[in-house]
Structure formats: C-alpha cells, structure tokens
Design a protein around this motif. Structure first.
Motif, PDB file in Angstrom:
ATOM      1  N   ILE A   1       2.196   1.810  -3.410  1.00 13.24           N
ATOM      2  CA  ILE A   1       1.139   2.335  -4.289  1.00 13.24           C
ATOM      3  C   ILE A   1       0.940   3.826  -4.026  1.00 13.24           C
ATOM      4  CG2 ILE A   1      -1.332   2.251  -4.820  1.00 13.24           C
ATOM      5  CD1 ILE A   1       0.090  -0.089  -5.992  1.00 13.24           C
ATOM      6  N   ARG A   2       0.870   4.218  -2.753  1.00  7.43           N
ATOM      7  CA  ARG A   2       0.704   5.646  -2.418  1.00  7.43           C
ATOM      8  C   ARG A   2       1.879   6.460  -2.937  1.00  7.43           C
ATOM      9  NH1 ARG A   2      -1.410   3.593   2.320  1.00  7.43           N
ATOM     10  NH2 ARG A   2       0.564   3.783   3.403  1.00  7.43           N
ATOM     11  N   ASN A   3       3.091   5.926  -2.797  1.00  2.00           N
ATOM     12  CA  ASN A   3       4.277   6.608  -3.286  1.00  2.00           C
ATOM     13  C   ASN A   3       4.196   6.787  -4.802  1.00  2.00           C
ATOM     14  OD1 ASN A   3       6.804   7.749  -3.517  1.00  2.00           O
ATOM     15  ND2 ASN A   3       7.907   5.827  -3.278  1.00  2.00           N
ATOM     16  N   ALA A   4       3.792   5.756  -5.513  1.00  2.00           N
ATOM     17  CA  ALA A   4       3.650   5.849  -6.972  1.00  2.00           C
ATOM     18  C   ALA A   4       2.565   6.845  -7.344  1.00  2.00           C
ATOM     19  CB  ALA A   4       3.335   4.474  -7.555  1.00  2.00           C
ATOM     20  N   ASP A   5       1.448   6.821  -6.625  1.00  2.00           N
ATOM     21  CA  ASP A   5       0.366   7.787  -6.878  1.00  2.00           C
ATOM     22  C   ASP A   5       0.858   9.210  -6.689  1.00  2.00           C
ATOM     23  OD1 ASP A   5      -1.447   5.806  -7.510  1.00  2.00           O
ATOM     24  OD2 ASP A   5      -2.446   5.832  -5.548  1.00  2.00           O
ATOM     25  N   ASP A   6       1.611   9.444  -5.621  1.00  2.00           N
ATOM     26  CA  ASP A   6       2.139  10.782  -5.361  1.00  2.00           C
ATOM     27  C   ASP A   6       3.066  11.235  -6.478  1.00  2.00           C
ATOM     28  OD1 ASP A   6       0.723  10.800  -3.001  1.00  2.00           O
ATOM     29  OD2 ASP A   6       2.467  10.370  -1.727  1.00  2.00           O
TER      30      ASP A   6
ATOM     31  N   GLU B   1       0.828  -1.211   0.000  1.00  2.00           N
ATOM     32  CA  GLU B   1       0.000   0.000   0.000  1.00  2.00           C
ATOM     33  C   GLU B   1       0.857   1.254   0.000  1.00  2.00           C
ATOM     34  OE1 GLU B   1      -2.498  -0.679   3.497  1.00  2.00           O
ATOM     35  OE2 GLU B   1      -4.245  -0.520   2.171  1.00  2.00           O
TER      36      GLU B   1
ATOM     37  N   PHE C   1       3.103  10.185  -9.632  1.00  2.00           N
ATOM     38  CA  PHE C   1       2.390  10.363 -10.890  1.00  2.00           C
ATOM     39  C   PHE C   1       1.423  11.540 -10.866  1.00  2.00           C
ATOM     40  CE2 PHE C   1       3.516   5.798 -11.534  1.00  2.00           C
ATOM     41  CZ  PHE C   1       4.349   6.032 -12.610  1.00  2.00           C
ATOM     42  N   ALA C   2       1.028  11.975  -9.671  1.00  2.00           N
ATOM     43  CA  ALA C   2       0.077  13.088  -9.569  1.00  2.00           C
ATOM     44  C   ALA C   2       0.643  14.350 -10.207  1.00  2.00           C
ATOM     45  CB  ALA C   2      -0.277  13.339  -8.111  1.00  2.00           C
TER      46      ALA C   2
END
Length: 186
Positions: A19-24, A16, A26-27
């Motif tokens: 995933i949060r790190n990747a989301d941050d 998780e 890519f944002a």
C-alpha cells in the motif's frame, strides 16, 4: 497458534508495504499529469520554411509556413511538412517517455521509444539518444520556488515601519468606552 499469528502479522506487513509503495507511486501522478499537459515540442525544416509544434501524444498544435516555403510548390511543401511533423512528433514522444519514466520509474520506457523510433524513422538509437540529450538540455528548467526568507509574517521586510502607537496615558474616548463596557477601572 503463535506461528500462525506471526504469519498473519508478516502478511499484513507485506500488505502495508505494498500500500505504501502504491501511495508513493501515485503521489507523483498529478505532477506528471501537469508536466505532460504542458509538454510542447517543436521542429523546423532545415530551411526554416516549415515549423510544427506538437503537444502530448504528438498532437499537432500549430503549423506555420514562410512565404518561401509556400513558393516551392505542393510536392516540396508536402515533403518538408511531413519531415518536420515526424521530427516534432518524435521529440514529443521522447520527452513524454522521459517524463513518465521520471515519475513512474520504468527504466526501459525511454529505451523502447528510442528503439521504436529508430526503426520507424530509419535512424540509429544513438542518434536519437543524442537528440534527446539536446532536447533535455534545451528544456526550460523548472521555476525556482519563491524565496520568502527575507519576508516578515505580515509584510515585506522593505515595507515602511507602521507609526508608533500613542502613549498609554489617559487613553482615548474609545479606550474609556471599552473599559466602561467591560467594567474595568483605571
């Protein structure tokens, strides 16, 4: 069984977090793409006779010559064009590296670009670093967001007030129609 469950939960939490790190990361990519698309760098020859404008990736967007530059002859014009072109492409690459580093967080990217350019252009990293500082200072600051603090929800604060509603006594023919339609009595 409890130790195995705890291990699975710990793995899931690491997953998780990844995933949060990747989301941050890519944002900010869309904002980075917009900045890169709008990137423009320009350079002029020392005498101002040749000007080159470049975009992302060092793409040449415009080249202009003065009459004085054209009168110098092909060899001098070619030399001025190539030097100015290198300068504009170099600036675009440095600024592009700064934008990518700001959004992606690769702290060594700008330094790598400066080292590569220093070697290719026969100059020092320090000189290129000072050019980058000048270019960054020249960069137009982002437009401030519009201030809506003085606005009302449906109209500007300085808009004239709407006329006052007529008194409720008696009402209009429309009011009477609506009351009759919905079966309301006075």
């Amino acid at each position: 069984m409890s130790a195995e469950f705890d291990q699975v939960v710990a793995e899931f939490r690491r997953f998780e977090a990844g995933i949060r790190n990747a989301d941050d990361r890519f944002a900010g990519l869309d904002a980075m793409r917009r900045e890169l698309t709008g990137l423009r760098a320009s350079a002029a020859s020392p005498d101002g006779g040749v000007t080159v404008v470049t975009g992302p990736g060092g793409a040449v967007l415009d080249v202009t010559f003065t009459d004085a530059a054209l009168a110098k002859g092909p060899k001098a014009l070619s030399a001025a064009l190539m030097a100015t072109l290198r300068e504009a492409v170099g600036e675009a690459a440095r600024r592009q590296a700064v934008i990518v580093q700001e959004h992606v967080g690769d702290d060594g990217l700008v330094e790598q670009v400066l080292e590569t350019q220093a070697e290719a252009f026969g100059t020092s990293v320090g000189e290129l670093r000072s050019k980058l500082a000048e270019e960054t200072a020249r960069r137009e600051p982002p437009a401030a967001p519009e201030d809506f603090s003085e606005d009302r929800v449906l109209r500007k604060a300085d808009a004239p007030e709407p006329p006052a509603a007529p008194p409720a006594s008696g009402g209009s023919a429309g009011d009477t129609f609506l009351r009759t339609l919905y079966g309301e009595e006075d």
